[in-house]
Design a protein around this motif. Structure first.
Motif, PDB file in Angstrom:
ATOM      1  N   GLU A 192       0.946  -1.266  -0.049  1.00  0.00           N
ATOM      2  CA  GLU A 192      -0.094   0.167   0.030  1.00  0.00           C
ATOM      3  C   GLU A 192       0.765   1.214  -0.112  1.00  0.00           C
ATOM      4  N   GLU A 193       2.181   1.229   0.682  1.00  0.00           N
ATOM      5  CA  GLU A 193       2.972   2.388   0.786  1.00  0.00           C
ATOM      6  C   GLU A 193       4.234   2.251  -0.238  1.00  0.00           C
ATOM      7  N   GLY A 194       4.243   1.373  -0.773  1.00  0.00           N
ATOM      8  CA  GLY A 194       5.560   1.213  -1.635  1.00  0.00           C
ATOM      9  C   GLY A 194       6.720   1.315  -1.003  1.00  0.00           C
ATOM     10  N   LEU A 195       6.974   1.053   0.248  1.00  0.00           N
ATOM     11  CA  LEU A 195       8.253   0.876   0.981  1.00  0.00           C
ATOM     12  C   LEU A 195       8.657  -0.443   0.729  1.00  0.00           C
ATOM     13  N   THR A 196       9.873  -0.565   0.017  1.00  0.00           N
ATOM     14  CA  THR A 196      10.374  -1.928  -0.442  1.00  0.00           C
ATOM     15  C   THR A 196      11.729  -1.741   0.174  1.00  0.00           C
ATOM     16  N   LEU A 197      12.302  -2.972   0.296  1.00  0.00           N
ATOM     17  CA  LEU A 197      13.691  -3.018   0.802  1.00  0.00           C
ATOM     18  C   LEU A 197      14.756  -2.124  -0.154  1.00  0.00           C
ATOM     19  N   ALA A 198      14.429  -2.135  -1.298  1.00  0.00           N
ATOM     20  CA  ALA A 198      15.244  -0.942  -2.252  1.00  0.00           C
ATOM     21  C   ALA A 198      14.786   0.313  -2.238  1.00  0.00           C
ATOM     22  N   GLY A 199      13.999   0.642  -1.269  1.00  0.00           N
ATOM     23  CA  GLY A 199      13.435   1.902  -1.284  1.00  0.00           C
ATOM     24  C   GLY A 199      14.242   3.018  -0.850  1.00  0.00           C
ATOM     25  N   GLY A 200      15.478   2.801  -0.316  1.00  0.00           N
ATOM     26  CA  GLY A 200      16.385   3.803   0.333  1.00  0.00           C
ATOM     27  C   GLY A 200      17.116   3.447   1.747  1.00  0.00           C
ATOM     28  N   ALA A 201      17.872   4.296   2.291  1.00  0.00           N
ATOM     29  CA  ALA A 201      18.533   3.942   3.378  1.00  0.00           C
ATOM     30  C   ALA A 201      17.576   3.501   4.505  1.00  0.00           C
ATOM     31  N   PHE A 202      16.650   4.477   4.715  1.00  0.00           N
ATOM     32  CA  PHE A 202      15.500   4.127   5.800  1.00  0.00           C
ATOM     33  C   PHE A 202      14.960   2.849   5.621  1.00  0.00           C
ATOM     34  N   ALA A 203      14.443   2.496   4.538  1.00  0.00           N
ATOM     35  CA  ALA A 203      13.792   1.318   4.249  1.00  0.00           C
ATOM     36  C   ALA A 203      14.642  -0.134   4.732  1.00  0.00           C
ATOM     37  N   THR A 204      16.240   0.066   4.231  1.00  0.00           N
ATOM     38  CA  THR A 204      17.067  -0.741   4.420  1.00  0.00           C
ATOM     39  C   THR A 204      17.341  -0.865   6.062  1.00  0.00           C
ATOM     40  N   ALA A 205      17.558   0.019   6.716  1.00  0.00           N
ATOM     41  CA  ALA A 205      17.526   0.216   8.263  1.00  0.00           C
ATOM     42  C   ALA A 205      16.329  -0.469   8.906  1.00  0.00           C
ATOM     43  N   PHE A 206      15.081   0.118   8.203  1.00  0.00           N
ATOM     44  CA  PHE A 206      13.843  -0.495   8.961  1.00  0.00           C
ATOM     45  C   PHE A 206      13.449  -1.764   8.898  1.00  0.00           C
ATOM     46  N   TYR A 207      13.731  -2.554   7.614  1.00  0.00           N
ATOM     47  CA  TYR A 207      13.530  -3.772   7.311  1.00  0.00           C
ATOM     48  C   TYR A 207      14.503  -4.559   8.095  1.00  0.00           C
ATOM     49  N   GLY A 208      15.812  -4.070   8.396  1.00  0.00           N
ATOM     50  CA  GLY A 208      16.571  -4.783   8.612  1.00  0.00           C
ATOM     51  C   GLY A 208      16.777  -5.105  10.132  1.00  0.00           C
ATOM     52  N   LEU A 209      16.388  -3.968  10.937  1.00  0.00           N
ATOM     53  CA  LEU A 209      16.183  -4.044  12.191  1.00  0.00           C
ATOM     54  C   LEU A 209      14.759  -4.767  12.706  1.00  0.00           C
TER      55      LEU A 209
END
Length: 272
Positions: A192-209
């Motif tokens: 719904e929001e389009g926040l994928t793992l490749a969506g930038g630095a925040f997405a990487t940190a968010f999904y990683g943690l």
């Protein structure tokens, strides 16, 4: 060789385990492979991180399974109350504490990465609605599960079998519901929001943690399921509670990490 010497050798064998070391080496290889993979094929041939990821995953999962078998499952089919006591109890509890200390370093690495992101322009891109009702409910569920497992352990020590089982069942169900809530949150953010793992630095940190924490919760649910199955077989008593004690330590750690993660990653991203 005397009987005393034989018993001493057997006790030393019981107190020594290679599985945590295997799991730690596997985790190190896994992290190294992931880091090299993110560097990109221009600098590192893709075969190297692939081998490290595959070997690390096998080593980590194998070490965890061996540790679970040795500490929680080896006496599962025994008819009597089978549980570590005395010195063995101290060894298993101490081993869990050492594991949690090393785990703190793993999460700290993720938070350090997030701190570097926050040094630059913020936010790096449009953020999804992080502070929704779902994360609030999930947090309340996980915090409540710390109370239910504490209640269950206290009931066991007091000889209250019904309260002990109720606490274990409630904690296990709360853990499962939390994982379901996290999966739903991922679905909403990705679809719904389009926040994928490749969506930038925040997405990487968010999904990683959050993904790393979700893996810890999943492992905790497995541990809770094992202890619940053993509890239903009557394999615990007030003076035979090592597995319950170690799983409780692990579960409280997972809960504390989540509260800190919500404060830093969810609340901090919005109000910071």
């Amino acid at each position: 060789m005397t009987t005393t010497e034989t018993a001493g050798d057997h006790a030393e064998h019981e107190h020594t385990s290679r599985w945590p070391l295997i799991a730690a080496v596997g985790a190190a290889a896994l992290y190294a492979g992931a880091g090299l993979f993110l560097v990109g094929p221009d600098l590192v041939p893709v075969v190297l991180p692939t081998l490290l990821l595959a070997g690390g995953a096998l080593g980590f999962l194998g070490g965890i399974f061996g540790w679970l078998w040795e500490a929680f499952l080896v006496d599962y089919w025994a008819d009597h109350t089978a549980e570590a006591a005395g010195d063995r109890a101290g060894v298993y509890t101490g081993g869990m504490l050492l594991f949690l200390v090393s785990d703190v370093a793993t999460f700290l690495a993720g938070f350090v990465y997030y701190a570097f992101i926050r040094v630059g322009a913020w936010p790096p891109s449009e953020l999804p609605p992080l502070l929704g009702s779902l994360v609030i409910v999930n947090t309340l569920l996980l915090v409540a599960s710390s109370f239910t497992i504490h209640y269950g352990h206290h009931a066991l020590e007091a000889g209250n079998r019904r309260g002990f089982l109720a606490g274990l069942v409630a904690t296990t169900l709360l853990g499962v519901v939390f994982l379901g809530g996290q999966a739903l949150e991922y679905y909403e953010f990705v679809v719904e929001e389009g926040l994928t793992l490749a969506g930038g630095a925040f997405a990487t940190a968010f999904y990683g943690l959050t993904g790393l924490h979700g893996l810890h919760v999943a492992l905790g649910v497995v541990l809770l399921g094992i202890t619940l199955a053993r509890a239903l077989r009557g394999q615990y008593a007030p003076d035979r509670d090592t597995s319950i004690r170690t799983v409780s330590l692990y579960w409280h750690f997972v809960d504390v990490v989540w509260v800190f993660l919500v404060a830093v990653l969810y609340v901090g991203a919005v109000v910071g």
